[in-house]
Scaffold this motif. Structure first.
Motif: not given
Lengths: 263, 249
Positions: B202-212, A138-146
């Motif tokens: 307890a909740k993480n103050a950072e909202k997403s893995v991006f911020n972390i 498999a090739l998994i495509v993602t963008t750098p977004e959460v």
């Protein structure tokens, strides 16, 4: 030995179809026999991106239901005769095909092709199950977004649960200027979270939009994205292509910057 | 209207007083009506019954009991047919039946407790998982859990004991899920979106893995431990002092 590769992502709009078109064309450019299958039944568009829509007579569902022979449904590419497309049906839905039927189909295609690429639909339901059924890797495509990363992560988990252990990551639509400003996750960040092998990173490029609209994959041309896709193709073939320095991240960025300047 | 049947009760049951001239059919009809009218009163009580005022054949007695049970939720435990020492007999029978039931209940309870004990003290003190726990994947365990790998955003670990992650923790963790707040959570990179220990959250103050991830550039990662102290969850780097402090909890 032929290989069946599924291109998947979980999330929609991250570039599965674009990647399938470009990698397929790239592998054909490198002299391989390639079949592309659009498994996105009901939302057909790989044919549009390939610029082959006007040649469709039969489709995937016709083959599976026995309305035509496989060879009748395979559309030869206008640029590379060794490249074929099996389009999906636009008027049906995902339940028209079963994973067993897909397995049978890919087995049949292995006899005449080096690479069979499956363009997977978004989501994790029937369409996804159909697409991964016959795949070796498999090739998994993602963008750098959460959100895209979250879905890619889920997909990797599902692939592993389905005994599909060979998977590589494509980070798509990377914007170096944003990464530099700290407004976008770097390749390192993404790889760090997903913890799988990176096979290529494709920068965000206006050229992609143009090429998609015109139905002419840009792989191998002078754009950054075109080069990135060609490198991915070479790596799929097993070639050792000089790789970005993931440790520091700067090597790759400088390289991209130089390429920008040249362009 | 002349009453053919009168219901009398004592502490343990019911005495059915019947008119000696009434036919069985009349009696049955009236019993049926009486119990139908007082379903709510009797509810599902267990009673002893005795018949008075008219001789009934054994068959008739059973038919009456059937009628009673069919038209109410009452359970007739036994029939007592001697007037003398009636109450005493009622009492004995009822008590016997009740103690029997209690015994069974107690036995069941003991059995249950034994089983619960077995669950609480398994032969294996902890569970071990090797690999990355990805979005959508969950580990649930009655014992402590050790994960050699990452727990990604969207993944969940629930344990009655403690949770140790030898990797990056981004998902949701719930230690001491049985209510034990002496449990703890350890991770090489501690960034769970939400952490629960016993009754605390307890909740993480950072909202997403991006911020972390963006934050992480500035601060190097180090192993951390989360534990409950003074009604809240503390997260601290693992040092000898912290571990010594924890022993006192």
């Amino acid at each position: 030995m032929s290989e069946v590769i599924v291109i998947t992502s979980g999330k929609g709009g991250v570039g599965k179809t674009t990647s399938t078109a470009n990698i397929g064309t790239g592998l054909a450019k490198l002299g391989k026999k390639v079949a592309l299958i659009d498994t996105d039944i009901g939302l057909r568009n790989l044919d549009v991106v390939m610029g082959l829509e006007n040649r469709i007579v039969y489709n995937l569902v016709d083959v599976v239901e026995g309305n035509c022979r496989l060879n009748q449904a395979l559309i030869k590419d206008k640029r590379y005769p060794e490249l074929c497309l099996l389009p999906s049906a636009q008027t049906r839905d995902k339940t028209s095909v079963t994973p067993e039927q897909m397995k049978k189909l890919t087995t049949e295609l292995r006899e005449s092709f080096d690479y069979i690429l499956l363009d997977c639909p978004a989501g994790i339901e029937q369409g996804f199950k159909n697409a991964i059924a016959g795949a070796d890797r498999a090739l998994i495509v993602t963008t750098p977004e959460v959100s895209a990363i979250r879905d890619a992560d889920r997909i990797i988990g599902l692939l592993e649960a389905n005994e599909l252990k060979r998977h590589d990551l494509i980070v798509n639509r990377l914007r170096m200027d944003m990464v530099k400003r700290g407004d976008m996750m770097s390749i390192d960040n993404v790889v760090d979270i997903l913890a799988i092998n990176l096979i290529g990173a494709v920068p965000d490029d206006e050229g992609i939009v143009v090429s998609t609209n015109q139905g002419e994959p840009l792989v191998g041309n002078n754009t950054l994205a075109g080069q990135a896709y060609l490198n991915i193709c070479k790596r799929i073939k097993g070639e050792e292509v000089p790789f970005l320095d993931l440790e520091s991240g700067t090597g790759f960025m400088n390289k991209l910057k130089n390429l920008f300047r040249r362009g | 209207m002349k009453k053919n049947v009168v219901l009398k009760s004592n502490r343990f049951g019911i005495i059915l007083v019947m008119d000696k001239d009434a036919s069985y059919e009349e009696i049955e009809k009236e019993v049926k009506e009486k119990f139908q009218d007082s379903v709510k009163f009797f509810k599902d009580s267990k009673i002893a019954i005795s018949f008075e005022g008219r001789d009934l054949s054994e068959e008739e007695q059973f038919r009456l009991i059937e009628t009673i049970e069919a038209n109410s939720e009452v359970k007739v435990i036994c029939i007592i047919d001697e007037d003398s020492e009636r109450e005493k007999k009622f009492q004995e029978k009822i008590e016997e039946a009740l103690t029997k039931q209690e015994k069974i209940k107690e036995e069941q309870k003991e059995h249950q407790e034994e089983e619960e004990k077995k669950e609480e003290e398994p032969k294996i003190p902890g569970q071990y998982y090797r690999g990355t726990l990805r979005s959508g994947q969950t580990i649930e365990s009655t014992t402590s859990v050790i994960i050699l790998g990452d727990v990604n955003p969207g993944a969940e670990v629930i344990s009655n004991g403690s949770i140790i992650v030898l990797g990056s923790l981004f998902g949701k963790v719930y230690a001491g899920a049985g209510g034990d707040d002496t449990c703890f959570v350890v991770a090489l990179e501690m960034n769970p979106v939400q952490i629960r220990i016993g009754d605390y959250l307890a909740k993480n103050a950072e909202k997403s893995v991006f911020n972390i991830k963006m934050q992480k550039k500035k601060t190097p990662m180090e192993p951390q431990i989360a534990y409950v102290e003074e009604e809240s969850i503390y997260v601290e780097s693992i040092t000898k002092e912290v571990l010594n402090d924890m022993k006192k909890i």
